[in-house]
Structure formats: C-alpha cells, structure tokens
Motif scaffolding. Sequence first.
Motif, PDB file in Angstrom:
ATOM      1  N   GLY A  16       0.829  -1.199   0.000  1.00 54.15           N
ATOM      2  CA  GLY A  16       0.000   0.000   0.000  1.00 54.15           C
ATOM      3  C   GLY A  16       0.862   1.247   0.000  1.00 54.15           C
ATOM      4  O   GLY A  16       2.056   1.217  -0.309  1.00 54.15           O
ATOM      5  N   MET A  17       0.255   2.382   0.370  1.00 59.53           N
ATOM      6  CA  MET A  17       0.960   3.660   0.372  1.00 59.53           C
ATOM      7  C   MET A  17       1.881   3.751   1.586  1.00 59.53           C
ATOM      8  O   MET A  17       1.499   3.448   2.710  1.00 59.53           O
ATOM      9  CB  MET A  17      -0.051   4.813   0.380  1.00 59.53           C
ATOM     10  N   VAL A  18       3.107   4.171   1.352  1.00 56.58           N
ATOM     11  CA  VAL A  18       4.106   4.320   2.407  1.00 56.58           C
ATOM     12  C   VAL A  18       4.656   5.737   2.339  1.00 56.58           C
ATOM     13  O   VAL A  18       5.001   6.241   1.263  1.00 56.58           O
ATOM     14  CB  VAL A  18       5.243   3.288   2.236  1.00 56.58           C
ATOM     15  N   LEU A  19       4.737   6.398   3.493  1.00 63.40           N
ATOM     16  CA  LEU A  19       5.261   7.755   3.570  1.00 63.40           C
ATOM     17  C   LEU A  19       6.757   7.707   3.866  1.00 63.40           C
ATOM     18  O   LEU A  19       7.185   7.122   4.857  1.00 63.40           O
ATOM     19  CB  LEU A  19       4.539   8.537   4.674  1.00 63.40           C
ATOM     20  N   LEU A  20       7.546   8.311   2.985  1.00 60.33           N
ATOM     21  CA  LEU A  20       8.999   8.347   3.135  1.00 60.33           C
ATOM     22  C   LEU A  20       9.463   9.789   3.251  1.00 60.33           C
ATOM     23  O   LEU A  20       8.911  10.694   2.617  1.00 60.33           O
ATOM     24  CB  LEU A  20       9.682   7.683   1.938  1.00 60.33           C
ATOM     25  N   LEU A  21      10.489  10.022   4.073  1.00 60.85           N
ATOM     26  CA  LEU A  21      11.077  11.353   4.236  1.00 60.85           C
ATOM     27  C   LEU A  21      12.237  11.504   3.251  1.00 60.85           C
ATOM     28  O   LEU A  21      13.172  10.696   3.275  1.00 60.85           O
ATOM     29  CB  LEU A  21      11.586  11.541   5.661  1.00 60.85           C
ATOM     30  N   PRO A  22      12.174  12.493   2.369  1.00 64.33           N
ATOM     31  CA  PRO A  22      13.252  12.669   1.373  1.00 64.33           C
ATOM     32  C   PRO A  22      14.603  12.890   2.052  1.00 64.33           C
ATOM     33  O   PRO A  22      14.693  13.555   3.096  1.00 64.33           O
ATOM     34  CB  PRO A  22      12.803  13.900   0.579  1.00 64.33           C
ATOM     35  N   PHE A  23      15.652  12.312   1.465  1.00 63.84           N
ATOM     36  CA  PHE A  23      17.047  12.449   1.900  1.00 63.84           C
ATOM     37  C   PHE A  23      17.325  11.796   3.257  1.00 63.84           C
ATOM     38  O   PHE A  23      18.461  11.758   3.705  1.00 63.84           O
ATOM     39  CB  PHE A  23      17.464  13.930   1.967  1.00 63.84           C
ATOM     40  N   ILE A  24      16.292  11.313   3.932  1.00 64.27           N
ATOM     41  CA  ILE A  24      16.479  10.691   5.253  1.00 64.27           C
ATOM     42  C   ILE A  24      16.203   9.198   5.183  1.00 64.27           C
ATOM     43  O   ILE A  24      16.936   8.394   5.771  1.00 64.27           O
ATOM     44  CB  ILE A  24      15.560  11.356   6.305  1.00 64.27           C
ATOM     45  N   ASP A  25      15.142   8.835   4.438  1.00 58.00           N
ATOM     46  CA  ASP A  25      14.761   7.432   4.330  1.00 58.00           C
ATOM     47  C   ASP A  25      15.289   6.830   3.035  1.00 58.00           C
ATOM     48  O   ASP A  25      15.280   7.482   1.982  1.00 58.00           O
ATOM     49  CB  ASP A  25      13.235   7.277   4.360  1.00 58.00           C
ATOM     50  N   SER A  26      15.738   5.604   3.120  1.00 59.79           N
ATOM     51  CA  SER A  26      16.020   4.783   1.941  1.00 59.79           C
ATOM     52  C   SER A  26      15.229   3.489   2.102  1.00 59.79           C
ATOM     53  O   SER A  26      14.847   3.119   3.215  1.00 59.79           O
ATOM     54  CB  SER A  26      17.517   4.492   1.811  1.00 59.79           C
ATOM     55  N   PHE A  27      14.981   2.812   0.995  1.00 58.20           N
ATOM     56  CA  PHE A  27      14.112   1.628   1.071  1.00 58.20           C
ATOM     57  C   PHE A  27      14.562   0.576   0.066  1.00 58.20           C
ATOM     58  O   PHE A  27      15.324   0.859  -0.860  1.00 58.20           O
ATOM     59  CB  PHE A  27      12.645   2.023   0.808  1.00 58.20           C
ATOM     60  N   GLN A  28      14.028  -0.618   0.283  1.00 62.21           N
ATOM     61  CA  GLN A  28      14.242  -1.726  -0.650  1.00 62.21           C
ATOM     62  C   GLN A  28      12.967  -2.543  -0.714  1.00 62.21           C
ATOM     63  O   GLN A  28      12.428  -2.942   0.317  1.00 62.21           O
ATOM     64  CB  GLN A  28      15.418  -2.599  -0.198  1.00 62.21           C
ATOM     65  N   ARG A  29      12.490  -2.783  -1.923  1.00 67.45           N
ATOM     66  CA  ARG A  29      11.272  -3.567  -2.098  1.00 67.45           C
ATOM     67  C   ARG A  29      11.588  -5.062  -2.025  1.00 67.45           C
ATOM     68  O   ARG A  29      12.608  -5.508  -2.548  1.00 67.45           O
ATOM     69  CB  ARG A  29      10.619  -3.266  -3.443  1.00 67.45           C
ATOM     70  N   VAL A  30      10.674  -5.819  -1.414  1.00 68.59           N
ATOM     71  CA  VAL A  30      10.825  -7.268  -1.282  1.00 68.59           C
ATOM     72  C   VAL A  30       9.552  -7.933  -1.780  1.00 68.59           C
ATOM     73  O   VAL A  30       8.447  -7.595  -1.324  1.00 68.59           O
ATOM     74  CB  VAL A  30      11.098  -7.672   0.186  1.00 68.59           C
ATOM     75  N   ASP A  31       9.701  -8.865  -2.705  1.00 68.92           N
ATOM     76  CA  ASP A  31       8.562  -9.596  -3.267  1.00 68.92           C
ATOM     77  C   ASP A  31       8.328 -10.851  -2.427  1.00 68.92           C
ATOM     78  O   ASP A  31       9.191 -11.730  -2.344  1.00 68.92           O
ATOM     79  CB  ASP A  31       8.856  -9.971  -4.724  1.00 68.92           C
ATOM     80  N   LEU A  32       7.153 -10.951  -1.799  1.00 72.65           N
ATOM     81  CA  LEU A  32       6.834 -12.078  -0.923  1.00 72.65           C
ATOM     82  C   LEU A  32       6.127 -13.217  -1.661  1.00 72.65           C
ATOM     83  O   LEU A  32       5.769 -14.212  -1.033  1.00 72.65           O
ATOM     84  CB  LEU A  32       5.953 -11.609   0.246  1.00 72.65           C
ATOM     85  N   ARG A  33       5.921 -13.094  -2.942  1.00 77.84           N
ATOM     86  CA  ARG A  33       5.262 -14.163  -3.692  1.00 77.84           C
ATOM     87  C   ARG A  33       6.225 -15.319  -3.950  1.00 77.84           C
ATOM     88  O   ARG A  33       7.445 -15.153  -3.916  1.00 77.84           O
ATOM     89  CB  ARG A  33       4.737 -13.630  -5.022  1.00 77.84           C
ATOM     90  N   THR A  34       5.647 -16.489  -4.213  1.00 81.67           N
ATOM     91  CA  THR A  34       6.468 -17.660  -4.531  1.00 81.67           C
ATOM     92  C   THR A  34       7.114 -17.473  -5.903  1.00 81.67           C
ATOM     93  O   THR A  34       6.451 -17.110  -6.875  1.00 81.67           O
ATOM     94  CB  THR A  34       5.616 -18.937  -4.521  1.00 81.67           C
ATOM     95  N   ARG A  35       8.406 -17.708  -5.947  1.00 83.49           N
ATOM     96  CA  ARG A  35       9.155 -17.583  -7.201  1.00 83.49           C
ATOM     97  C   ARG A  35       9.890 -18.895  -7.486  1.00 83.49           C
ATOM     98  O   ARG A  35       9.913 -19.789  -6.643  1.00 83.49           O
ATOM     99  CB  ARG A  35      10.164 -16.433  -7.101  1.00 83.49           C
ATOM    100  N   ALA A  36      10.485 -18.972  -8.650  1.00 87.97           N
ATOM    101  CA  ALA A  36      11.166 -20.208  -9.044  1.00 87.97           C
ATOM    102  C   ALA A  36      12.402 -19.870  -9.858  1.00 87.97           C
ATOM    103  O   ALA A  36      12.487 -18.811 -10.483  1.00 87.97           O
ATOM    104  CB  ALA A  36      10.228 -21.106  -9.850  1.00 87.97           C
ATOM    105  N   PHE A  37      13.349 -20.757  -9.808  1.00 92.05           N
ATOM    106  CA  PHE A  37      14.513 -20.671 -10.676  1.00 92.05           C
ATOM    107  C   PHE A  37      14.974 -22.099 -10.979  1.00 92.05           C
ATOM    108  O   PHE A  37      14.554 -23.050 -10.304  1.00 92.05           O
ATOM    109  CB  PHE A  37      15.647 -19.850 -10.045  1.00 92.05           C
ATOM    110  N   ASN A  38      15.796 -22.233 -11.990  1.00 93.55           N
ATOM    111  CA  ASN A  38      16.315 -23.557 -12.334  1.00 93.55           C
ATOM    112  C   ASN A  38      17.820 -23.578 -12.188  1.00 93.55           C
ATOM    113  O   ASN A  38      18.503 -22.600 -12.508  1.00 93.55           O
ATOM    114  CB  ASN A  38      15.909 -23.953 -13.759  1.00 93.55           C
TER     115      ASN A  38
END
Length: 320
Positions: A16-38
Amino acid sequence: MVVFRLGRIRTPQGPGMVLLLPFIDSFQRVDLRTRAFNVPPCKLASKDGAVLSVGADVQFRIWDPVLSVMAVKDLNTATRMTAQNAMTKALLKRPLREIQQEKLKISDQLLLEINDVTRAWGLEVDRVELAVEAMLQPPQDSPAGSSLDSTLQQLALHFLGGGVSSVAGGALTPGPACWPPTPPPADTLEMVSEVEPPAPRCSAGPSPKPPVAEGLLTALQPFLTDALVSQVGACYQFNVGLPSGSQSTYFLDLTSGQGKVGHGVPDGTPDVVVELAEADLRALLCRELRPLGAYMSGRLKVKGDLAVVMKLEAVLRAMK
C-alpha cells in the motif's frame, strides 16, 4: 518495503501507500510471492563412474523480508549456488541406478539441506524437482567387484551344495567339471550343523530394538535438560499410528524444570498436537527424517503453530 531511516532499519511497511522522508529514508522492495529458478544442467559423476547431465527446478518464497535484506547481499545468487552445491554433494554419493529410481527421495533430501542454509536468510524453499537430462557416460564396470562376486558364489556352492541353487532360482548351479559330486548325506548334515549356529544371531539382531511407541520414554528422557527446556519452551502431544491400526498417545512437556515425557495426554493443554505413523516417528528419532520435510510431504500432520513444531529440531540435535 524495508525502510532505513538514517541507516537504521524500521518495521517493514506496506503493501500500500508508504510515507517516506526525502534524503532521510532509503528503502528496498521485497517480493513475498512464490518464485522459481532452475539450476542449469551440469556434468556430475555418480558413485559408480557414470557421467550425467543433471539440473533442478526450485520454488521458494521469502518469509522474513528483514532477514532477506540484512543477512545476504544477493539472495537469488546465494540460493542458486546453495542448491547447486547440495545437488552435487548428494549425487556424488549415489550410483546411477539409485539416482534414477529414487529421484523423489533425493529431491526431498535436497529440500531439507537447502532449507537448513536459507532459513537464516529469511527464505524458505517449497519444492525441489531433480531433472536428469542425459547420461553422457555409462557406469564403469569394476573387474574386482565381479571377481569378488564370482568367488563368493563359488564358496556358497561349495559349502551349501544344492541349497543355494534352489534359493537363487537356479542361477548358481555348479558345473560338473568344477566341483566334485555331492557329498554323502552324513557329511551334508554335518556341514549344515556348522552353518546353523550363526542363524540365531542374525534373527536376534533386531530384537533388542523395542518398538518406537514403547521406547519413546527411554529414548528421550536422558536428553531432557534445563537448557533444552529454555530453548524450546513448548508442550507437545504425539498421536502415533501403530501398524495394527490403533493409535497410541504420548506427550513431551518442555515448559518447566528439566522437562518430562510420558504416555497419555499432558496435564495441561498442549501447544501442538502432532499426528504421525510409528515408522515416521522412528525415522525422526534416528534423524533419517526432518520435521520440515515430514510436514511438507504429508507424513506429519500438525494441529497448532508450525513454528513450534520446527523447534523439535533442537530436541533431535540434542539426541545426536
């Protein structure tokens, strides 16, 4: 979304919507869905000298976004290399026939070994499927092994006469030019009497092993300690299905003192009720089966919190 404020990690945000403070906050997105690789097919040599092209398909998901960001830099690459190393170690110990016939069993073992490493990264592998692409070189025949088998067959024919031929379906029939005629009945009886004494030792081998349902108390009680109680801190009820079709109930209480184990239901309400067969309980106690693998394969049914059941790993490690 994992947010860092001035370099300090905060509680995961979103979706959803997330409030971030410019120049103070940094972030990283994480995908919680099931994924696959070979795991790409690679050349491996089996125990009997066969060269195979083997790969694997792996399905995974992130269960702790904070650990997945903090514990490892490149999660996908680390997981892929862990899967490839586990696959290589598992196949080097097995001959070609076992690899072809027990692919599902090997896949379950790979699942457990990979999860042992990746759980500390906040990642859990849900499924591993081994894929044997091609056999590049057949197994190497061992002349020493065939010579040894031939020698053993000749010794068996010499000492047991025609008995071995009847048991083996006529495959070990002595040739008239190699062996003397059948000895008289008196000699045959005397030789059989020399072979018979070891038989009771063979049949008596498994007898000291009590049934798991009856030996649960003696198997667990010596390993219960204050440290194990403080580490686990849960009460378990085991409903063990016996081969006769009946069910036997046991409890393992690791909530106070040095812990206790006994027959029947615990005094209070158990945190988790575990249902499994007697053979699977024996495999757990002998560390041939892991709790996570048993649960994911349907051999272990849980009523309660699965995370509490996974704490049984500490009990199994103590028994080791």
